[in-house]
Design a protein around this motif. Structure first.
Motif, PDB file in Angstrom:
ATOM      1  N   SER A 159      25.685 -87.067-105.970  1.00  0.00           N
ATOM      2  CA  SER A 159      24.869 -86.529-104.884  1.00  0.00           C
ATOM      3  C   SER A 159      25.693 -85.675-103.923  1.00  0.00           C
ATOM      4  CB  SER A 159      24.196 -87.677-104.128  1.00  0.00           C
ATOM      5  OG  SER A 159      25.171 -88.558-103.605  1.00  0.00           O
ATOM      6  N   ARG A 160      27.003 -86.006-103.755  1.00  0.00           N
ATOM      7  CA  ARG A 160      27.838 -85.199-102.856  1.00  0.00           C
ATOM      8  C   ARG A 160      27.956 -83.766-103.367  1.00  0.00           C
ATOM      9  NH1 ARG A 160      33.744 -87.351-101.573  1.00  0.00           N
ATOM     10  NH2 ARG A 160      32.459 -89.047-100.745  1.00  0.00           N
ATOM     11  N   TYR A 163      24.604 -81.924-102.795  1.00  0.00           N
ATOM     12  CA  TYR A 163      24.391 -81.442-101.435  1.00  0.00           C
ATOM     13  C   TYR A 163      25.318 -80.284-101.090  1.00  0.00           C
ATOM     14  CZ  TYR A 163      21.098 -85.110-100.276  1.00  0.00           C
ATOM     15  OH  TYR A 163      19.992 -85.902-100.236  1.00  0.00           O
ATOM     16  N   GLU A 167      23.875 -76.838 -99.788  1.00  0.00           N
ATOM     17  CA  GLU A 167      24.351 -76.263 -98.539  1.00  0.00           C
ATOM     18  C   GLU A 167      24.827 -74.824 -98.729  1.00  0.00           C
ATOM     19  OE1 GLU A 167      24.137 -76.854 -95.573  1.00  0.00           O
ATOM     20  OE2 GLU A 167      25.759 -75.844 -94.520  1.00  0.00           O
ATOM     21  N   ARG A 321      14.982 -83.222-101.759  1.00  0.00           N
ATOM     22  CA  ARG A 321      15.791 -83.120-100.552  1.00  0.00           C
ATOM     23  C   ARG A 321      15.907 -81.649-100.165  1.00  0.00           C
ATOM     24  NH1 ARG A 321      14.771 -87.613-100.770  1.00  0.00           N
ATOM     25  NH2 ARG A 321      16.076 -89.457-100.565  1.00  0.00           N
ATOM     26  N   ALA A 323      18.035 -78.646 -97.844  1.00  0.00           N
ATOM     27  CA  ALA A 323      19.304 -78.346 -97.200  1.00  0.00           C
ATOM     28  C   ALA A 323      19.080 -78.047 -95.734  1.00  0.00           C
ATOM     29  CB  ALA A 323      19.961 -77.138 -97.867  1.00  0.00           C
ATOM     30  N   GLY A 327      24.189 -80.242 -94.266  1.00  0.00           N
ATOM     31  CA  GLY A 327      24.007 -80.600 -95.655  1.00  0.00           C
ATOM     32  C   GLY A 327      22.826 -81.476 -95.965  1.00  0.00           C
ATOM     33  N   ARG A 328      22.228 -82.172 -94.972  1.00  0.00           N
ATOM     34  CA  ARG A 328      21.132 -83.053 -95.311  1.00  0.00           C
ATOM     35  C   ARG A 328      20.040 -82.978 -94.248  1.00  0.00           C
ATOM     36  NH1 ARG A 328      23.267 -88.385 -98.338  1.00  0.00           N
ATOM     37  NH2 ARG A 328      25.070 -87.513 -99.356  1.00  0.00           N
TER      38      ARG A 328
END
Length: 329
Positions: A159-160, A163, A167, A321, A323, A327-328
């Motif tokens: 997931s990192r 994102y 981003e 999700r 951006a 990032g979140r």
């Protein structure tokens, strides 16, 4: 003497009748063509390819002096939207480009028209949603059926990393809008990142659009910028292309000859098919997806076991999700 005078008058009349139509035609001859390029429906690879062909035609034609983009789209594929943005930017370096927002120009569609010299919108137009959303990668492990050569070969990454990619897409999108609109933009980059939807009147106030007006106003503006006193108008449209709409609002406003409504899943894809990056408004995400995502998230928070006691190995539908700055969201 009298005969010579009559002959002189006759010759003068004949010459006058011959030259007058030529002079009239010279005065009314078209100085060139204003091309109208529709941006209809959801943006996918076919849309981007057709748009690229039309923009190349605009750039290569010696007769086309300006182009008007007419938007009835809420965006679509992030990659396809970027392709169309680059085509618009390239074309705007060679001929005047003016945009007219009909029903909407949101997310990837707004990305496409951002480099236009002037953007017209109607009071009821939908404008904005500058941002990116994507389906999360699934937690998949090699098993007795599938083997892999790397730890992320099945899921595509954790997931990192997901994102981080999201981003980078957001930064590129927001940066393009800020660069294209310049001093006309009354929103900060942080405000743009909120991905808010605006009416056409609000968009004129905050600088996402320039003027209230319709397609005809955009055509007249394009001719003015191209210094055309007289001109033809020609609509460029791909032949035999079915335009797919997620938004009923855009579907009703579009004059595309071949069009159909599709579900959001057409763009988001089936579960387990890998991360999909979209430049579309969050309002397009179906209620079913939101509910499934919330249920899956709650179940994961409970230790990966659903209320019925079954293990949550993978989401029935991937959660969405978006951006945002940092990032979140």
């Amino acid at each position: 003497m009298a005969t010579s005078y009559v002959l002189f008058v006759v010759i003068g009349v004949v010459v006058g009748l011959t030259v007058a139509p030529l002079a009239y035609n010279a005065a009314t001859a078209s100085g060139g063509t204003v091309a109208v390029v529709p941006i209809d429906g959801g943006i996918d690879g076919n849309t981007a390819t057709a748009y690229t062909d039309m923009m190349q035609q605009v750039r290569q034609s010696s007769d086309i002096k300006a182009v008007v983009l007419v938007s009835n789209s809420g965006g679509g594929s992030a990659a396809a939207s970027e392709t169309m943005y680059l085509q618009t930017k390239r074309t705007a370096q060679e001929v005047p480009v003016v945009a007219s927002i009909d029903a909407s120009s949101a997310s990837g569609a707004y990305y496409t028209i951002a480099p236009a010299d002037t953007i017209y919108a109607k009071p009821a137009s939908v404008v904005g949603s500058v941002g990116v959303l994507g389906t999360l990668p699934q937690d998949l492990e090699p098993n007795e059926i599938v083997g892999t050569t790397g730890p992320n070969k099945l899921s595509g990454g954790d997931s990192r990393e997901f994102y981080s990619i999201l981003e980078s897409l957001r930064r590129a999108f927001v940066g393009a809008v800020v660069e294209s609109r310049g001093d006309r933009l009354q929103l900060t980059a942080a405000e743009l990142t909120q991905a808010q939807i605006y009416s056409g009147s609000q968009a004129v106030q905050n600088g996402l659009a320039d003027r209230i007006g319709d397609r005809q106003a955009a055509i007249e503006r394009a001719a003015e910028v191209a210094n055309l006193e007289s001109y033809r108008v020609r609509t460029l449209r791909p032949t035999d292309q079915v335009v797919r709409f997620v938004s009923r609002n855009n579907y009703l406003a579009s004059d595309a000859p071949n069009k159909e409504m599709v579900d959001f899943e057409y763009f988001a894809g089936r579960p387990g098919t890998g991360p999909t990056f979209l430049m579309m408004p969050g309002s397009y995400v179906s209620t079913e997806w939101k509910l499934d995502a919330a249920a899956a998230t709650n179940a994961a928070a409970d230790g990966g076991v659903s209320g019925s006691g079954s293990a949550i190995g993978a989401y029935e539908r991937p959660p969405i999700r978006a951006a945002a700055a940092g990032g979140r969201s």
